[in-house]
Design a protein around this motif. Structure first.
Motif, PDB file in Angstrom:
ATOM      1  N   ILE A 142       0.885  -1.176   0.000  1.00 23.63           N
ATOM      2  CA  ILE A 142       0.000   0.000   0.000  1.00 23.63           C
ATOM      3  C   ILE A 142       0.918   1.220   0.000  1.00 23.63           C
ATOM      4  CG2 ILE A 142      -1.730   1.311   1.287  1.00 23.63           C
ATOM      5  CD1 ILE A 142      -2.582  -1.305   2.645  1.00 23.63           C
ATOM      6  N   ILE A 143       0.834   2.037  -1.034  1.00 19.99           N
ATOM      7  CA  ILE A 143       1.651   3.251  -1.070  1.00 19.99           C
ATOM      8  C   ILE A 143       0.925   4.324  -0.270  1.00 19.99           C
ATOM      9  CG2 ILE A 143       2.809   4.964  -2.522  1.00 19.99           C
ATOM     10  CD1 ILE A 143       3.793   2.074  -2.918  1.00 19.99           C
ATOM     11  N   LEU A 144       1.624   4.880   0.710  1.00 23.67           N
ATOM     12  CA  LEU A 144       0.994   5.895   1.556  1.00 23.67           C
ATOM     13  C   LEU A 144       1.165   7.290   0.962  1.00 23.67           C
ATOM     14  CD1 LEU A 144       1.819   4.672   5.167  1.00 23.67           C
ATOM     15  CD2 LEU A 144      -0.201   4.248   3.762  1.00 23.67           C
ATOM     16  N   LEU A 145       0.512   8.257   1.566  1.00 23.29           N
ATOM     17  CA  LEU A 145       0.462   9.595   1.003  1.00 23.29           C
ATOM     18  C   LEU A 145       1.814  10.287   0.978  1.00 23.29           C
ATOM     19  CD1 LEU A 145      -1.483  11.893   3.528  1.00 23.29           C
ATOM     20  CD2 LEU A 145       0.059  10.044   4.099  1.00 23.29           C
ATOM     21  N   ASP A 146       2.789   9.781   1.734  1.00 25.05           N
ATOM     22  CA  ASP A 146       4.129  10.360   1.680  1.00 25.05           C
ATOM     23  C   ASP A 146       5.028   9.560   0.745  1.00 25.05           C
ATOM     24  OD1 ASP A 146       4.064   8.134   3.356  1.00 25.05           O
ATOM     25  OD2 ASP A 146       5.864   8.778   4.414  1.00 25.05           O
ATOM     26  N   MET A 201       8.459  21.986   0.620  1.00 19.20           N
ATOM     27  CA  MET A 201       7.674  21.500  -0.526  1.00 19.20           C
ATOM     28  C   MET A 201       8.358  20.446  -1.381  1.00 19.20           C
ATOM     29  SD  MET A 201       5.553  24.885  -1.742  1.00 19.20           S
ATOM     30  CE  MET A 201       6.916  26.026  -1.803  1.00 19.20           C
ATOM     31  N   PRO A 202       9.678  20.527  -1.613  1.00 16.46           N
ATOM     32  CA  PRO A 202      10.333  19.490  -2.428  1.00 16.46           C
ATOM     33  C   PRO A 202      10.141  18.109  -1.821  1.00 16.46           C
ATOM     34  CG  PRO A 202      11.802  21.351  -2.134  1.00 16.46           C
ATOM     35  CD  PRO A 202      10.629  21.582  -1.233  1.00 16.46           C
ATOM     36  N   PHE A 203      10.158  17.105  -2.670  1.00 18.50           N
ATOM     37  CA  PHE A 203       9.727  15.779  -2.245  1.00 18.50           C
ATOM     38  C   PHE A 203      10.613  14.709  -2.860  1.00 18.50           C
ATOM     39  CE2 PHE A 203       6.502  12.278  -3.163  1.00 18.50           C
ATOM     40  CZ  PHE A 203       6.680  11.687  -1.931  1.00 18.50           C
ATOM     41  N   ALA A 244       8.780   6.941  -6.151  1.00 21.17           N
ATOM     42  CA  ALA A 244       8.224   6.625  -7.469  1.00 21.17           C
ATOM     43  C   ALA A 244       9.034   7.255  -8.602  1.00 21.17           C
ATOM     44  CB  ALA A 244       6.772   7.098  -7.543  1.00 21.17           C
ATOM     45  N   LEU A 245       9.827   8.265  -8.287  1.00 16.37           N
ATOM     46  CA  LEU A 245      10.589   8.954  -9.323  1.00 16.37           C
ATOM     47  C   LEU A 245      12.068   8.660  -9.120  1.00 16.37           C
ATOM     48  CD1 LEU A 245       8.603  12.219  -8.939  1.00 16.37           C
ATOM     49  CD2 LEU A 245       8.681  10.950 -11.058  1.00 16.37           C
ATOM     50  N   ALA A 289      15.447  11.050  -9.025  1.00 17.37           N
ATOM     51  CA  ALA A 289      15.080  12.446  -8.789  1.00 17.37           C
ATOM     52  C   ALA A 289      15.612  12.927  -7.439  1.00 17.37           C
ATOM     53  CB  ALA A 289      13.571  12.603  -8.829  1.00 17.37           C
ATOM     54  N   THR A 304      18.772  15.627  -6.360  1.00 17.69           N
ATOM     55  CA  THR A 304      18.756  17.083  -6.510  1.00 17.69           C
ATOM     56  C   THR A 304      17.843  17.769  -5.500  1.00 17.69           C
ATOM     57  OG1 THR A 304      16.971  16.956  -8.115  1.00 17.69           O
ATOM     58  CG2 THR A 304      19.201  16.915  -8.990  1.00 17.69           C
ATOM     59  N   ILE A 305      17.305  17.012  -4.550  1.00 13.26           N
ATOM     60  CA  ILE A 305      16.399  17.628  -3.570  1.00 13.26           C
ATOM     61  C   ILE A 305      17.197  18.546  -2.639  1.00 13.26           C
ATOM     62  CG2 ILE A 305      14.816  17.197  -1.657  1.00 13.26           C
ATOM     63  CD1 ILE A 305      13.705  16.183  -4.241  1.00 13.26           C
ATOM     64  N   PRO A 306      16.879  19.834  -2.643  1.00 12.14           N
ATOM     65  CA  PRO A 306      17.609  20.732  -1.744  1.00 12.14           C
ATOM     66  C   PRO A 306      17.132  20.570  -0.308  1.00 12.14           C
ATOM     67  CG  PRO A 306      15.924  21.939  -2.940  1.00 12.14           C
ATOM     68  CD  PRO A 306      15.849  20.517  -3.431  1.00 12.14           C
ATOM     69  N   ALA A 321       6.835  15.297   4.467  1.00 10.55           N
ATOM     70  CA  ALA A 321       6.425  13.903   4.282  1.00 10.55           C
ATOM     71  C   ALA A 321       6.223  13.238   5.649  1.00 10.55           C
ATOM     72  CB  ALA A 321       7.465  13.147   3.462  1.00 10.55           C
TER      73      ALA A 321
END
Lengths: 400, 356
Positions: free
Chosen positions: A202-206, A343-345, A349-350, A353, A356-358, A368
């Motif tokens: 089950i993938i959760l909202l975070d 806001m960056p996440f 799933a990506l 990515a 590069t998250i600052p 999250a």
């Protein structure tokens, strides 16, 4: 009234600190500090380190290989471990199943399963909740029908935490549908590799995948895997829940989280000054700090009562409610501190990515975590269920 | 006194709501969320075709709306459906700044959906402070770094704030100009942003100052508040339906008074939020607009958190799952607090403006 630790307790505290300083791997600390989910091998590594010291099962009696710590010792360890950013011990085998087997299991079950929990041979998960049986757990429908030397199990469990790592699951199943709900439930130990079992994440909202659905289709379970007596499972389940409530207030987690918030707020700039000096933000932090100090003492009061042999009932429900609210408030502060950088996440799933998250404050994925920890007031008996217990016991003389 | 929408706005609302309900399903959006681009070019083109982008501009600018209530209508619907396409950053803020600069040909392309923009203003360490700008403009080139620039990768042009001496001015930079580097990443509530650096990058002065950017931010405050309102409407709607259908202990959980009263509280607070958005939209052009906008953003931040958290709590575990609609909606609501100043920022600003 004496609020200080005894000399023995202080000596134990030093011992724990020294152990954490010497033995807790720094790679694991970095991940825990940033709230990043640990892999299976990292959890197993930490369990093995604790087991080597004899501290993996502090709540177990010495006769079963445990530490037989009292409640104060456990509190000291939990607090120090959280402050040092040690991972949470995965509780399913150690804190939940272990005590049930020790009290209700057969000699054969104890001899076989308990050492395997300690040495990491088995990773247990919990098969309690179902899609239609959450707060109303006793309405569970997963069926187990006796067929010779086996039970045949059909149904579905959900919210199975870390089921993807598990090779064993302990389940509540319905063995008698014709009696009062609580009287037709049994407690079964099931090998996850049995044909007919399917685990779906089950993938959760975070974006996390810590929980699963577990489906059972004609799963054959040997009758020797029944714990205790048939149709007495509800009694064992309730006993297990009282153990699930150890460290329920999460005081150590809250203290560590609040310290992190303060550290980040000293580094974050607001109108040319550290955010921690801003009166509105400082007031928010102070309010939680004040609540946490009181709760830490409530926690100690209940712990010392338990150490003296008293059983926490109502108090555990109170700590669960207050403890979850405080932890969630701290998660809320952490996302506020991060400002636009909340806001960056880093999404699973990506792929690729995430490099590069600052993260200028070194805060990790605070937003999250804010969302993930909404679970604290939902799982293990939601805060609404806990309030119901408190009200029932206090006002109508019912039992917890 | 009349709180009804005009006929045109009512039509816009109906059209947009119907379109999004049919096209922007949870499954469609989940595909967009996990895509590399983080937005759908088809949806963008259709929003332009429906006139949604044109509604953000006045007739003089080439649109057919542009007032506070036009923004409120559009963004409430976008929020209700949890739309992640960058209507706010690309079309509204970017487009209105270009309109203020007299770039009517580019505005026309924005309205047609063929030009994407990004506004690069905030900088690392600047938090929500409007005048925290260290990017330098010197002899027609820019050097500096911008933080969490929405839609940076998809943008054809960036509108960049920079200091020329003491004054902050706005510049237009082509995305493929020399010295532009974008480190892009996904956002928790959907869409993408990036850290953008400029190294002696050629830039065209737009003749706009910080006060023009403040005016565009005021539009954005109406938009983000209306978007959060729409999302809160979805959250309360989903919660109400769930309370009436989910049974435990042999009855719908909404029949337990402990939950029923909390549902009632959400509905009360939702009306507060609706009125606050009306205040923001209605006073957008008033002399004391800043005061009203800060009041609204503060209230939306507080009520948004309540609605998101209570909606999740009353649902229980199901609301924690990515595939359930509320998960995304709750993230949109809470993350709106991290844009254009949070609850505390606007509380302080409201206090300062009230005292003035």
């Amino acid at each position: 009234m004496d609020m200080s630790f005894t000399d023995d307790e202080l000596a134990f505290q030093s011992e724990v600190r020294e152990f954490l300083r010497d033995e807790l791997p720094s790679e694991i600390v970095d991940k825990v500090a940033k709230g990043i989910e640990l892999g299976k091998d990292e959890v197993e590594r930490w369990h093995a380190i604790l087991n080597a010291r004899g501290w993996l099962a502090p709540n177990w009696p010495k006769s079963f290989g445990g530490g037989e710590w009292n409640a104060v010792q456990r509190h000291i360890f939990d607090t120090e471990a959280a402050a040092a950013n040690a991972p949470r011990i995965v509780p399913f085998g150690l804190s939940m199943l272990g005590p049930v087997l020790q009290k209700f299991g057969s000699k054969e079950q104890q001899d076989h399963w308990l050492p395997r929990i300690l040495d990491g041979s088995d990773w247990w998960c919990q098969g309690y909740s179902e899609p239609g049986a959450g707060s109303d757990l006793a309405s569970l429908k997963t069926r187990a029908v006796r067929d010779g030397d086996h039970y045949v199990v059909n149904g579905q469990k959900t919210w199975t935490t870390l089921g993807q790592h598990a090779n064993m699951i302990f389940c509540l199943v319905r063995t008698d549908p014709d009696v009062k709900q609580q009287e037709g439930i049994s407690f079964l130990l099931i090998d996850m590799n049995t044909p007919g079992i399917e685990v779906r994440p089950i993938i959760l909202l975070d974006g996390s995948d810590e929980v699963n659905e577990v489906w059972f289709t004609d799963v054959r379970v040997p009758v020797e895997n029944l714990v205790g007596e048939e149709n007495k499972g509800w009694t064992y389940a309730k006993y297990l829940l009282t153990h699930e409530r150890a460290n329920i207030a999460g005081v150590g987690f809250s203290q560590a989280g609040l310290a992190a918030v303060k550290r980040m707020a000293r580094a974050e700039n607001h109108n040319g000054k550290p955010l921690i000096e801003n009166p509105h933000f400082a007031a928010r932090v102070a309010q939680v700090d004040i609540d946490l100090r009181a709760m830490a003492t409530s926690n100690l009061r209940i712990i010392s009562k338990a150490a003296a042999g008293g059983a926490p009932g109502l108090e555990a429900s109170m700590l669960k409610v207050k403890g979850s609210i405080i932890r969630q408030e701290i998660n809320d502060l952490a996302r506020r501190v991060a400002g636009p950088y909340a806001m960056p996440f880093a999404s699973e799933a990506l792929e690729g990515a995430n490099d590069t998250i600052p993260d200028p404050l070194g805060a990790g994925p605070v937003a999250a975590q804010y969302f993930n920890n909404r679970k604290l007031s939902i799982f293990g008996g939601s805060n609404e269920i806990q309030r119901g217990i408190i009200a029932k016991v206090t006002m109508s003389g019912g039992r917890a | 006194m009349n709180f009804e929408l005009t006929e045109e706005r009512q039509m816009l609302q109906d059209t947009l709501r119907r379109y999004l309900r049919e096209k922007y399903t949870t499954a469609v959006r989940n595909d967009i969320l996990t895509s590399d681009a983080g937005l759908s070019a088809d949806i963008w083109a259709e929003l332009a075709e429906l006139g949604v982008l044109g509604a953000l501009f006045t007739e003089e600018m080439g649109g057919f709306g542009g007032a506070g209530f036009d923004l409120a209508v559009v963004f409430e619907e976008l929020g209700r459906a949890g739309v992640v396409e960058p209507v706010l950053d690309s079309a509204l803020m970017g487009g209105r700044l270009l309109a203020a600069a007299g770039k009517s040909d580019m505005v026309e392309q924005v309205i047609a959906g063929t030009l994407h923009l990004a506004v690069a203003h905030g900088e690392p360490g600047g938090r929500y402070d409007m005048d925290y700008v260290h990017t330098k403009a010197d002899g027609g080139v820019l050097t500096g770094r911008k933080a969490v620039v929405m839609n940076a990768e998809a943008a054809d042009h960036l509108i960049v704030s920079a200091r020329d001496g003491d004054a902050i001015a706005l510049y237009l930079v082509a995305k493929d100009a020399k010295g532009v580097d974008i480190q892009g990443y996904p956002l928790l509530a959907g869409g993408r942003a990036g850290e953008v650096t400029f190294d002696n990058t050629p830039a065209e002065p737009l003749g706009l100052s910080l006060s023009d950017l403040q005016a565009a931010t005021n539009l954005a405050l109406v938009a983000i508040s209306a978007e959060a309102l729409g999302a809160m409407e979805s959250a309360t709607h989903l919660t109400k339906d769930y309370l009436m259908t989910r049974t435990q202990f042999g009855r719908p959980i909404g029949t337990f008074q402990a939950l029923a009263h909390r549902m009632a509280d959400l509905l009360i607070e939702l009306e507060q939020a609706r009125s606050a958005v009306i205040n923001a939209a209605g006073y957008l052009e008033a002399p004391d607009a800043d005061l009203h906008l800060s009041a609204t953003k503060n209230l939306i931040g507080r009520i948004g958190r309540l609605v998101a958290e209570e909606s999740i709590q009353m649902h229980g575990g199901i609301a924690m799952t990515q595939e359930y609609e509320l998960a995304h909606i709750a993230k949109r609501i809470v993350m709106a607090d991290h844009r254009f100043g949070d609850t505390d920022y606007h509380l302080e600003r409201f206090i300062a403006l009230s005292a003035a």
